[in-house]
Design an enzyme around this catalytic site. Structure first.
Site, short mmCIF file in Angstrom:
data_model
loop_
_atom_site.label_atom_id
_atom_site.label_comp_id
_atom_site.label_asym_id
_atom_site.label_seq_id
_atom_site.Cartn_x
_atom_site.Cartn_y
_atom_site.Cartn_z
N ARG A 132 0.85 -1.19 0.00
CA ARG A 132 0.00 0.00 0.00
C ARG A 132 0.88 1.23 0.00
NH1 ARG A 132 -3.05 0.79 5.06
NH2 ARG A 132 -1.59 2.50 5.34
N GLU A 149 4.62 7.06 2.68
CA GLU A 149 5.41 5.85 2.88
C GLU A 149 4.85 4.76 2.01
OE1 GLU A 149 5.06 3.43 6.32
OE2 GLU A 149 2.95 3.85 6.60
N ASN A 151 4.01 0.67 2.32
CA ASN A 151 3.90 -0.46 3.25
C ASN A 151 4.08 -1.76 2.49
OD1 ASN A 151 2.84 0.97 5.81
ND2 ASN A 151 1.51 1.73 4.19
N SER A 156 -3.12 -2.67 5.76
CA SER A 156 -4.47 -3.00 6.23
C SER A 156 -5.54 -2.11 5.62
CB SER A 156 -4.52 -2.92 7.75
OG SER A 156 -4.16 -1.64 8.16
N LYS A 314 11.69 2.59 6.30
CA LYS A 314 11.79 4.02 5.99
C LYS A 314 13.18 4.36 5.44
CE LYS A 314 7.78 5.09 8.30
NZ LYS A 314 7.17 3.77 8.47
N LYS A 372 11.59 10.25 11.46
CA LYS A 372 10.97 8.92 11.51
C LYS A 372 11.97 7.81 11.85
CE LYS A 372 7.53 9.84 7.91
NZ LYS A 372 6.83 9.26 6.75
N GLU A 376 6.61 0.74 12.11
CA GLU A 376 5.34 0.78 11.41
C GLU A 376 4.23 0.86 12.45
OE1 GLU A 376 5.22 0.76 8.14
OE2 GLU A 376 7.38 0.49 7.99
N GLY A 377 3.07 1.25 11.97
CA GLY A 377 1.90 1.13 12.84
C GLY A 377 1.48 2.42 13.51
N ARG A 459 -7.93 7.58 4.50
CA ARG A 459 -7.95 7.76 5.94
C ARG A 459 -7.92 9.25 6.21
NH1 ARG A 459 -3.05 4.76 8.47
NH2 ARG A 459 -2.39 5.52 6.43
P1 ADP Z 1 3.74 4.54 10.00
O1 ADP Z 1 4.60 3.47 9.44
O2 ADP Z 1 3.79 4.63 11.48
O3 ADP Z 1 2.36 4.50 9.43
P2 ADP Z 1 4.09 6.97 8.42
O4 ADP Z 1 5.32 7.34 7.72
O5 ADP Z 1 2.95 6.51 7.57
O6 ADP Z 1 4.46 5.87 9.52
O7 ADP Z 1 3.63 8.19 9.30
C1 ADP Z 1 2.45 8.14 10.08
C2 ADP Z 1 1.58 9.32 9.79
O8 ADP Z 1 2.28 10.53 10.00
C3 ADP Z 1 1.07 9.42 8.36
O9 ADP Z 1 -0.08 8.63 8.18
C4 ADP Z 1 0.82 10.91 8.20
O10 ADP Z 1 -0.43 11.26 8.77
C5 ADP Z 1 1.91 11.52 9.07
N1 ADP Z 1 3.09 11.84 8.24
C6 ADP Z 1 4.11 11.01 7.95
N2 ADP Z 1 5.01 11.59 7.14
C7 ADP Z 1 4.56 12.83 6.89
C8 ADP Z 1 5.04 13.94 6.12
N3 ADP Z 1 6.19 13.87 5.46
N4 ADP Z 1 4.30 15.07 6.09
C9 ADP Z 1 3.14 15.15 6.77
N5 ADP Z 1 2.64 14.15 7.52
C10 ADP Z 1 3.32 12.99 7.59
MG MG Z 2 1.65 4.93 7.59
#
Ligand code: ADP
Ligand code: MG
Length: 493
Positions: A132, A149, A151, A156, A314, A372, A376-377, A459
């Site tokens: 995803r 990101e 996945n 899910s 990441k 970051k 995940e999660g 979402r």
């Molecule tokens: P995870 O693996 O925990 O899902 P993500 O990289 O998807 O990690 O980050 C979690 C959430 O943080 C994302 O769903 C988004 O809402 C926010 N986020 C992550 N990266 C960014 C970014 N570069 N700019 C704005 N919001 C972000």
């Molecule tokens: Mg995410």
């Protein structure tokens, strides 16, 4: 997170607010519709294996630019191929994660399994990726999508997202807006993902074999998982799905003479679908790591196999965002350009000159970034002004467990978020939406035999929240309502 007051607001699907009586009535109906159609989860606060709450949802679908949605859909097969190629590039995975695994114990444990598998050679040449790719629109580039990101493990909400379109269709009809339905794209995520697992089962080619779901000790997102299980059994009645934790597999799992994964001494597993195993908390002791290794060395086709799991870190995403690196995996210049455009700035924090420059930049202008770790999660990132303190607490070496990323600034939408236990009727809030596009890819190191896009999910979170994890309780499920930038809609507000 504070939101720039000049952030554009996307035109709504219908005129809001709704009159209070109508809002109360349609919200109550929608909640029951959600529970009855499985847009639901187990409660974290009053858990019972015998009951469900509706999952938080957005009443009226949130707007998303059509052009950007279509771009994301069209890109998915290219991204599938990219990730497949990355996963099979031993040299790239090894060098990219070299600094990270010195300090990140979890990634190091995964990498250790990878190393052992490589040393013995893959028992199963085929892998299946149910991916995803997540995006936010970026207002400073005309709402162009930027990848948040990718996945590669436990992607899910394909199950619930498929049913959420029906829920919001129902709401729009109730509100007298059936004319809006054609702007909600069909969503075949569930079928696409499950058919992928069954294609892998076919490759394994043993009629009695089963599909194994690896699950958490307690599955709050049970409906999403069960949708997959039930779809498989209903569509392919000859295939059984089993659910086991990593701990169960440690107790019951054995390898047969040809390295088949056998459960309880007899049931042979064709495909392993990991819905757990992506965070340290899923491994209570060495037993769970041993179970993961056992599965990895087995003949079963893994979703994901360890190399796919590592390709989704990441750190790998950060490395790929460098044009010179992307070139290694995508030959076609047009495709390269298109993929390059969805990346935003991603920066290494490795213990070298480039990493130190990133560190200085983060201290100078932290408000531009998100920090970051390899997790995940949800709930693991550090945002904006909190970054300097977090970075200063780390040693130079410890920083290499993290990456820095440009903050993406998504446009706002306005709407009603409906959550279990919240006050009725809901009030209008400012929200932002994250689009996820599912992809299926199956192949071995030399060939890809299936590669397709498989539906989507949306979402939506409060604009003031940093993250919008639905399972974590901050976000809500939604589906895109596609708008054209040149539309002149009478419902504008
Ligand atoms: P995870 O693996 O925990 O899902 P993500 O990289 O998807 O990690 O980050 C979690 C959430 O943080 C994302 O769903 C988004 O809402 C926010 N986020 C992550 N990266 C960014 C970014 N570069 N700019 C704005 N919001 C972000
Ligand atoms: Mg995410």
């Amino acid at each position: 997170m504070s939101v720039d007051p000049n952030t554009p607001v996307l035109r709504n699907c219908i005129r809001l607010p709704l009159p209070e009586e109508e809002l109360l009535e349609v919200t109550a109906k929608a909640k029951d519709y959600a529970i009855m159609h499985g847009a639901a989860m187990r409660s974290k606060t009053s858990f019972s294996p015998d009951s469900l709450n509706f999952a938080p949802f957005v009443l009226v679908p949130s707007s998303f630019p059509r052009k950007e949605f279509e771009k994301a859909v069209a890109l998915q097969p290219i991204i599938n191929r990219l990730m497949h190629n990355v996963a099979h590039d031993e040299e790239f995975i090894t060098t990219t994660l070299a600094e990270t695994i010195k300090v990140d114990e979890f990634t190091a444990n995964l990498f250790n399994i990878y190393r052992k598998v490589l040393a013995h050679g893959y028992t199963q040449a085929y892998s299946i990726g149910l991916l995803r790719s997540d995006y936010l629109g970026h207002v400073y580039e005309g709402c162009a999508i930027k990848q948040v990101e990718i996945n590669t493990v436990a992607s899910s909400f394909g199950g619930i997202a498929t049913h959420l379109v029906q829920l919001q269709n129902f709401v729009l009809r109730e509100l007298g807006h059936a004319d809006k339905l054609p702007n909600m794209p069909k969503n075949n995520a569930l079928a696409g993902l499950c058919d992928g697992m069954v294609k892998a089962w076919d490759i394994y080619a043993k009629p009695q074999s089963v599909i194994l779901f690896i699950i958490e000790d307690v599955s709050y997102n049970i409906c999403d998982q069960r949708f997959h299980e039930f779809y498989i059994r209903e569509t392919y009645p000859h295939i059984k799905v089993l659910r086991r934790t990593l701990t169960d597999v440690h107790r019951e799992g054995k390898l047969g003479l040809n390295k088949e994964l056998l459960l309880g001494g007899k049931l042979e597993v064709a495909v392993i679908y990991f819905r757990a195993g992506y965070e340290p908390g899923h491994y209570h002791s060495q037993d769970e790591w041993d179970a993961r290794y056992l599965m990895e060395t087995s003949l079963a086709i893994k979703c994901p196999s360890i190399q796919y799991h590592l390709a989704g870190t990441k750190k790998v995403q950060q490395a790929l965002a460098q044009p010179a690196v992307l070139e290694r995996f995508i030959n076609d210049p047009e495709e390269m350009k298109a993929v390059g455009k969805i990346f935003t700035g991603l920066y290494s924090l490795d213990d070298n000159d480039a990493g130190n420059a990133t560190y200085e930049m983060a201290l100078r202008t932290p408000e531009k970034f998100v920090l970051k770790p390899q997790r995940e999660g949800g709930g693991n990132n550090v945002y904006g002004v909190d970054i300097p303190e977090a970075l200063k607490r780390m040693s130079r070496v410890e920083r290499s467990a993290w990456i820095l990323m440009d903050l993406i600034h998504p446009p706002l939408t306005k709407g009603y978020m409906v959550r279990p236990g919240a006050e009725m009727p809901p009030t209008i809030v400012d929200m932002v939406s994250e689009l996820g596009i599912f992809g299926v890819v199956i192949g071995d190191a030399d060939h890809i035999i299936h590669n397709y896009q498989a539906g989507h999910m949306l979402r939506t979170k409060l604009s003031t929240a940093n993250e919008g994890g639905v399972a974590a309780g901050l976000g809500a499920l939604d589906s895109p309502y596609l708008i054209d930038s040149d539309d002149d809609d009478e419902d504008e507000n």
